[in-house]
Design an enzyme around this catalytic site. Structure first.
Site, PDB file in Angstrom:
ATOM      1  N   GLU A  52      13.566 -16.690 -14.136  1.00  0.00           N
ATOM      2  CA  GLU A  52      13.280 -15.605 -14.659  1.00  0.00           C
ATOM      3  C   GLU A  52      12.652 -16.082 -15.825  1.00  0.00           C
ATOM      4  O   GLU A  52      11.505 -14.804 -15.834  1.00  0.00           O
ATOM      5  CB  GLU A  52      15.093 -14.425 -15.138  1.00  0.00           C
ATOM      6  CG  GLU A  52      14.239 -12.823 -15.687  1.00  0.00           C
ATOM      7  CD  GLU A  52      13.576 -12.657 -14.448  1.00  0.00           C
ATOM      8  OE1 GLU A  52      13.171 -12.935 -13.844  1.00  0.00           O
ATOM      9  OE2 GLU A  52      12.837 -11.162 -15.217  1.00  0.00           O
ATOM     10  N   HIS A  56      15.417 -35.553 -14.175  1.00  0.00           N
ATOM     11  CA  HIS A  56      14.904 -36.397 -12.643  1.00  0.00           C
ATOM     12  C   HIS A  56      13.524 -36.136 -12.449  1.00  0.00           C
ATOM     13  O   HIS A  56      13.073 -35.905 -11.071  1.00  0.00           O
ATOM     14  CB  HIS A  56      15.969 -35.477 -11.716  1.00  0.00           C
ATOM     15  CG  HIS A  56      17.153 -35.756 -12.033  1.00  0.00           C
ATOM     16  ND1 HIS A  56      17.982 -36.752 -11.850  1.00  0.00           N
ATOM     17  CD2 HIS A  56      18.511 -34.779 -12.399  1.00  0.00           C
ATOM     18  CE1 HIS A  56      19.385 -36.936 -12.162  1.00  0.00           C
ATOM     19  NE2 HIS A  56      19.702 -35.753 -12.562  1.00  0.00           N
ATOM     20  N   ASN A  65      -0.306   1.027   6.363  1.00  0.00           N
ATOM     21  CA  ASN A  65       0.388   0.200   5.263  1.00  0.00           C
ATOM     22  C   ASN A  65       1.711  -0.501   6.232  1.00  0.00           C
ATOM     23  O   ASN A  65       2.707  -0.455   6.765  1.00  0.00           O
ATOM     24  CB  ASN A  65       1.665   1.479   4.415  1.00  0.00           C
ATOM     25  CG  ASN A  65       2.649   0.498   3.321  1.00  0.00           C
ATOM     26  OD1 ASN A  65       2.617  -0.539   3.266  1.00  0.00           O
ATOM     27  ND2 ASN A  65       4.141   0.762   3.852  1.00  0.00           N
ATOM     28  N   GLY A  66       1.467  -1.816   5.821  1.00  0.00           N
ATOM     29  CA  GLY A  66       1.835  -2.761   6.532  1.00  0.00           C
ATOM     30  C   GLY A  66       0.955  -3.705   7.281  1.00  0.00           C
ATOM     31  O   GLY A  66      -0.574  -3.713   6.695  1.00  0.00           O
ATOM     32  N   TRP A 104      -2.826  -2.337  -1.518  1.00  0.00           N
ATOM     33  CA  TRP A 104      -2.179  -3.662  -2.247  1.00  0.00           C
ATOM     34  C   TRP A 104      -3.245  -4.868  -0.501  1.00  0.00           C
ATOM     35  O   TRP A 104      -2.649  -4.417   0.394  1.00  0.00           O
ATOM     36  CB  TRP A 104      -1.061  -4.341  -2.173  1.00  0.00           C
ATOM     37  CG  TRP A 104      -1.016  -5.678  -2.660  1.00  0.00           C
ATOM     38  CD1 TRP A 104      -1.252  -6.115  -3.672  1.00  0.00           C
ATOM     39  CD2 TRP A 104      -0.762  -6.279  -1.878  1.00  0.00           C
ATOM     40  NE1 TRP A 104      -0.375  -7.454  -3.893  1.00  0.00           N
ATOM     41  CE2 TRP A 104      -0.451  -7.859  -2.660  1.00  0.00           C
ATOM     42  CE3 TRP A 104      -0.280  -7.439  -0.634  1.00  0.00           C
ATOM     43  CZ2 TRP A 104       0.368  -9.127  -2.199  1.00  0.00           C
ATOM     44  CZ3 TRP A 104       0.169  -8.276  -0.344  1.00  0.00           C
ATOM     45  CH2 TRP A 104       0.654  -9.473  -1.007  1.00  0.00           C
ATOM     46  N   LYS A 159       8.455 -14.327 -15.424  1.00  0.00           N
ATOM     47  CA  LYS A 159       7.834 -12.763 -16.146  1.00  0.00           C
ATOM     48  C   LYS A 159       6.728 -13.838 -16.678  1.00  0.00           C
ATOM     49  O   LYS A 159       5.870 -12.870 -17.175  1.00  0.00           O
ATOM     50  CB  LYS A 159       8.687 -12.941 -17.672  1.00  0.00           C
ATOM     51  CG  LYS A 159      10.456 -12.235 -17.021  1.00  0.00           C
ATOM     52  CD  LYS A 159       9.845 -10.170 -16.818  1.00  0.00           C
ATOM     53  CE  LYS A 159       9.380 -10.604 -15.300  1.00  0.00           C
ATOM     54  NZ  LYS A 159      10.712 -10.031 -14.975  1.00  0.00           N
ATOM     55  N   GLU A 186       4.016 -13.593 -14.431  1.00  0.00           N
ATOM     56  CA  GLU A 186       3.838 -12.845 -14.262  1.00  0.00           C
ATOM     57  C   GLU A 186       2.764 -11.597 -14.683  1.00  0.00           C
ATOM     58  O   GLU A 186       1.307 -11.670 -14.233  1.00  0.00           O
ATOM     59  CB  GLU A 186       4.888 -11.502 -13.782  1.00  0.00           C
ATOM     60  CG  GLU A 186       5.202 -12.182 -12.719  1.00  0.00           C
ATOM     61  CD  GLU A 186       6.549 -10.613 -11.979  1.00  0.00           C
ATOM     62  OE1 GLU A 186       6.763 -10.932 -13.111  1.00  0.00           O
ATOM     63  OE2 GLU A 186       6.223 -10.614 -11.333  1.00  0.00           O
ATOM     64  N   ARG A 233       3.131   0.821  -5.784  1.00  0.00           N
ATOM     65  CA  ARG A 233       2.676   0.187  -4.411  1.00  0.00           C
ATOM     66  C   ARG A 233       1.158  -0.912  -3.996  1.00  0.00           C
ATOM     67  O   ARG A 233       0.938  -1.442  -3.026  1.00  0.00           O
ATOM     68  CB  ARG A 233       2.618   0.587  -3.409  1.00  0.00           C
ATOM     69  CG  ARG A 233       3.973   1.569  -3.253  1.00  0.00           C
ATOM     70  CD  ARG A 233       4.461   2.807  -2.247  1.00  0.00           C
ATOM     71  NE  ARG A 233       4.560   2.405  -1.061  1.00  0.00           N
ATOM     72  CZ  ARG A 233       5.702   1.679  -0.327  1.00  0.00           C
ATOM     73  NH1 ARG A 233       7.211   2.556  -0.921  1.00  0.00           N
ATOM     74  NH2 ARG A 233       5.870   1.367   1.070  1.00  0.00           N
ATOM     75  N   LYS A 276       4.018  -4.431  -7.780  1.00  0.00           N
ATOM     76  CA  LYS A 276       5.591  -3.275  -7.653  1.00  0.00           C
ATOM     77  C   LYS A 276       6.410  -3.559  -6.538  1.00  0.00           C
ATOM     78  O   LYS A 276       8.184  -4.205  -6.567  1.00  0.00           O
ATOM     79  CB  LYS A 276       5.832  -1.896  -8.116  1.00  0.00           C
ATOM     80  CG  LYS A 276       7.267  -1.197  -9.361  1.00  0.00           C
ATOM     81  CD  LYS A 276       7.443  -1.952 -10.211  1.00  0.00           C
ATOM     82  CE  LYS A 276       8.985  -1.796 -11.163  1.00  0.00           C
ATOM     83  NZ  LYS A 276       8.985  -3.544 -11.844  1.00  0.00           N
ATOM     84  N   CYS A 315       1.257  -1.070  -0.196  1.00  0.00           N
ATOM     85  CA  CYS A 315       0.005   0.153   0.579  1.00  0.00           C
ATOM     86  C   CYS A 315       0.865   1.241   0.006  1.00  0.00           C
ATOM     87  O   CYS A 315       1.665   1.525   0.269  1.00  0.00           O
ATOM     88  CB  CYS A 315      -0.912   0.208   1.379  1.00  0.00           C
ATOM     89  SG  CYS A 315      -1.872  -1.447   1.868  1.00  0.00           S
TER      90      CYS A 315
HETATM   91  O1  M6R Z   1      12.331  -4.147  -5.406  1.00  0.00           O
HETATM   92  P1  M6R Z   1      12.763  -5.805  -5.210  1.00  0.00           P
HETATM   93  O2  M6R Z   1      14.330  -5.981  -6.610  1.00  0.00           O
HETATM   94  O3  M6R Z   1      13.412  -6.018  -4.702  1.00  0.00           O
HETATM   95  O4  M6R Z   1      11.749  -6.683  -5.250  1.00  0.00           O
HETATM   96  C1  M6R Z   1      11.599  -8.306  -5.820  1.00  0.00           C
HETATM   97  C2  M6R Z   1      10.437  -8.863  -6.072  1.00  0.00           C
HETATM   98  O5  M6R Z   1       9.067  -8.331  -5.706  1.00  0.00           O
HETATM   99  C3  M6R Z   1      10.921  -8.015  -7.398  1.00  0.00           C
HETATM  100  O6  M6R Z   1      11.252  -8.758  -8.152  1.00  0.00           O
HETATM  101  C4  M6R Z   1       9.302  -9.109  -8.183  1.00  0.00           C
HETATM  102  O7  M6R Z   1       9.573 -10.272  -8.465  1.00  0.00           O
HETATM  103  C5  M6R Z   1       9.140  -8.630 -10.088  1.00  0.00           C
HETATM  104  N1  M6R Z   1       7.742  -8.042 -10.159  1.00  0.00           N
HETATM  105  C6  M6R Z   1       9.427  -9.460 -11.171  1.00  0.00           C
HETATM  106  O8  M6R Z   1       9.262  -9.391 -12.121  1.00  0.00           O
END
Ligand code: M6R
Length: 607
Positions: free
Chosen positions: A479, A502, A98-99, A74, A483, A486, A27, A602, A2
């Site tokens: 990675e 395996h 927030n938290g 969030w 992607k 996500e 956020r 984010k 948030c």
């Molecule tokens: O801001 P940060 O790099 O610490 O964030 C870490 C992860 O939350 C961030 O990389 C997340 O996995 C992204 N959505 C990846 O695309």
């Protein structure tokens, strides 16, 4: 997570609160709301979903008042609907948070027993009722805030307005960051300085446990023992301008295409273009004698750290551990006194990574941070900052932040190798050349855009997708899978190609595309054998390799996409880009909300 923002001021608060929220939408974007004081009474407007829904509501039902608070959510406790949207209010106060309030259940039972009626499923509402009870018991709002701080457990940032007190804004911080902005005859709070950038450049940050009383004249900050303290006020370098998409359809696409430029900007801080000499900022450890380094991060940043482990161990013969931040401190790791721990983060605010950083410091570690946001908590708390210069990354799926992290980590591995004398001068010269040449090579990868877009048609109908790679291509496979998950919501897994036999080989079927990352490196032949194994079982291979690799095994693939040949050391940076583009084009076919995928934020500021 948030984002929160607050104003105690003289002009109309609502449009400025909403503008602040737009800057904090990274956020969370489950719901948004604002509350102001109108003739001394608390008035609220709240809407489910994006801030644009709140803006539409405010057009129909404007909100006056010069003192107010705002929130973009969030969801943690309670469904992401309008009823659970902040601000939460009683007859006396309105609160944004927030938290997580960890002892909310216990406090709620106590407050219900005192006759308070709860209207939401959130943890935050206990803060509003707790403050209300304390005020009704006779405490001033300021004293109520002080008392509440001793009752609340968990990590939080709070902003509070009080009915009948348009001259007052209360704020508190424990765990979650909170900035105070100093205006002319006005004061502000925000989850970060960016939210306040159009209002003021003069910012201070609350320390952990601080709470503050803001009036139009200034702020008085109290520490966790309720002692008056002064926190340094500094001028922020952040710009108030909102970043645009330019000619691109999405921020993610724009950020993918910015990579040659921002990798170049990042490398310019570390590599002299004329001499190719690599210089790091002063580190709190001597790389020549260092015995071990820990890299700690989450998500995409963790995969950058995972690539770096190969580099650091192979090049510099420096033992290196890579840790997922949310596991690190709870594992109770054995850390050598005076050792070096490095924390990798785009935002510099991810609570798992930030908490791990504080844990490591408590265990006597020296701290370096590889961070993209220069005024973030990690950047401020580290002994040394190795900045990435990706610029603001708006797309929730990280792209340019990842490759710039890799660029910094490559420079670090190189510097460690030189300091430890583990590579010959000739190999160091070749490596320096390869690092300096990354931006041009990445431009070469982007030239394959059309072919990657065509390959996305093979992947888009799938329910499951496998990504395979060996060596430094293995973290890139993970990675790539992240992607795709996500932004397209397709289930995907990244595997070490040698691990496929395996277990995951059982998944191979014609409708499970297998994305193979096969740079022409020391592992190529073995990866080629794995491709044969996939084909033998009817799997559909989408291959990324260079000219020589495609000449050898391209015939086994339904799509073989040629990437520029390169020194294997920099291959993971080049091979990151096609997996970003592939995920992007698959998501485009599927019509998902690419820049703000469902359930994500984010910056993840809750555990
Ligand atoms: O801001 P940060 O790099 O610490 O964030 C870490 C992860 O939350 C961030 O990389 C997340 O996995 C992204 N959505 C990846 O695309």
């Amino acid at each position: 997570m948030c984002g929160i923002v607050g104003i105690v001021g003289k002009g109309p608060a609502t449009p400025r609160l909403v503008d602040g929220l737009l800057r904090l939408e990274y956020r969370g974007y489950d719901s948004a709301g604002v509350a102001t004081l109108v003739d001394g009474h608390i008035e609220r407007r709240r809407a489910e979903g994006r801030i644009r829904n709140l803006e539409a509501l405010l057009l129909e039902q404007p909100l006056a008042g010069s003192t107010g608070i705002g929130h973009t959510r969030w969801a943690t406790h309670g469904a992401p609907n309008e009823n659970n949207a902040h601000p939460h209010a009683t007859e006396k106060v309105a609160v944004v948070h927030n938290g997580i309030i960890e002892n909310f259940a216990e406090l709620k039972a106590e407050l219900v027993a005192k006759g308070r009626k709860f209207a939401t499923d959130t943890d935050t509402e206990v803060v509003a009722h707790l403050l209300t009870v304390l005020i009704l018991e006779g405490l001033s709002p300021e004293a109520a805030m002080a008392a509440a701080m001793h009752r609340l457990h968990g990590a939080f940032a709070l902003a509070v307005i009080v009915a009948g007190r348009p001259d007052l804004l209360l704020a508190a911080r424990r765990g979650s960051p909170l900035a105070i902005g100093y205006g002319e005859g006005e004061m502000y709070v925000g989850s970060d300085a960016l939210a306040l950038a159009p209002l003021t450049k003069m910012i201070s940050y609350l320390d952990d446990g601080d709470w503050a009383v803001l009036t139009t004249d200034g702020a008085q900050v109290y520490d966790q023992n309720d002692k008056k303290v002064a926190r340094e006020v500094r001028e922020t370098v952040l710009s108030g301008a909102l970043v645009g998409k330019g000619n691109f359809q999405h921020f993610m696409q724009k950020e993918i295409f910015e990579q040659p430029a921002v990798i170049g900007d990042t490398l310019r801080s570390y590599v002299n273009p004329a001499t190719h000499r690599v210089t790091l900022p002063e580190l709190p450890a001597d790389l020549a004698t260092l015995k071990r380094v820990q890299l700690v991060a989450c998500g995409t940043s963790f995969y950058a750290a995972s690539v770096a482990r190969y580099w650091i161990e192979q090049l510099a013969r420096l033992p290196c551990d890579v840790e997922i931040a949310s596991e690190f401190r709870y594992r109770d790791p054995v850390l050598e006194e005076g050792g070096l721990s490095m924390f990798v983060s785009q935002s510099g605010e991810t609570i798992d990574t930030l908490s791990a950083l504080r844990f490591a410091r408590g265990r006597g570690q020296k701290i370096a941070a590889i961070v993209n946001v220069p005024e973030s908590s990690m950047a401020r708390e580290a002994d040394a900052l190795l900045a990435t210069h990706a610029g603001p990354e708006i797309g929730v799926a990280s792209t340019k932040a990842f490759t710039t992290q890799l660029a910094v980590l490559a420079a670090f591995a190189f510097a460690a190798a030189r300091a430890r004398g583990t590579q010959s001068p000739e190999r160091l010269a070749t490596l320096a050349q390869a690092i300096a040449g990354i931006p041009e090579k990445v431009s070469g990868v982007l030239a394959a855009d059309d072919r990657i877009r065509a390959a996305a048609k093979i992947v888009a109908p799938a329910r499951d997708v496998l990504y395979l790679g060996r060596g430094t291509a293995f973290p890139i496979a993970m990675e790539g899978a992240l992607k795709l998950k996500e932004i397209s919501y397709i289930h995907a897994e990244g595997y070490a190609a040698g691990e496929m036999k395996h277990g995951p080989i059982a998944l191979i079927a014609p409708d499970v595309p297998v994305i193979v990352l096969a740079p022409n490196d020391e592992w190529f032949e073995k990866t080629a054998s794995n491709v044969q194994e996939v084909r033998a079982r009817g799997g559909q291979v989408v291959l990324f390799s260079d000219k020589a690799g495609i000449a050898k095994i391209g015939n086994l693939a339904v799509a073989a996409i040629e990437l520029p040949s390169c020194d294997p050391f920099v291959a993971p940076i080049l091979y990151s880009v096609p997996v970003q583009l592939l995920a992007y084009y698959v998501a485009l076919i599927k019509g998902t909300d690419i820049d703000k995928p469902r359930n994500l934020a984010k910056s993840v500021t809750v555990e």
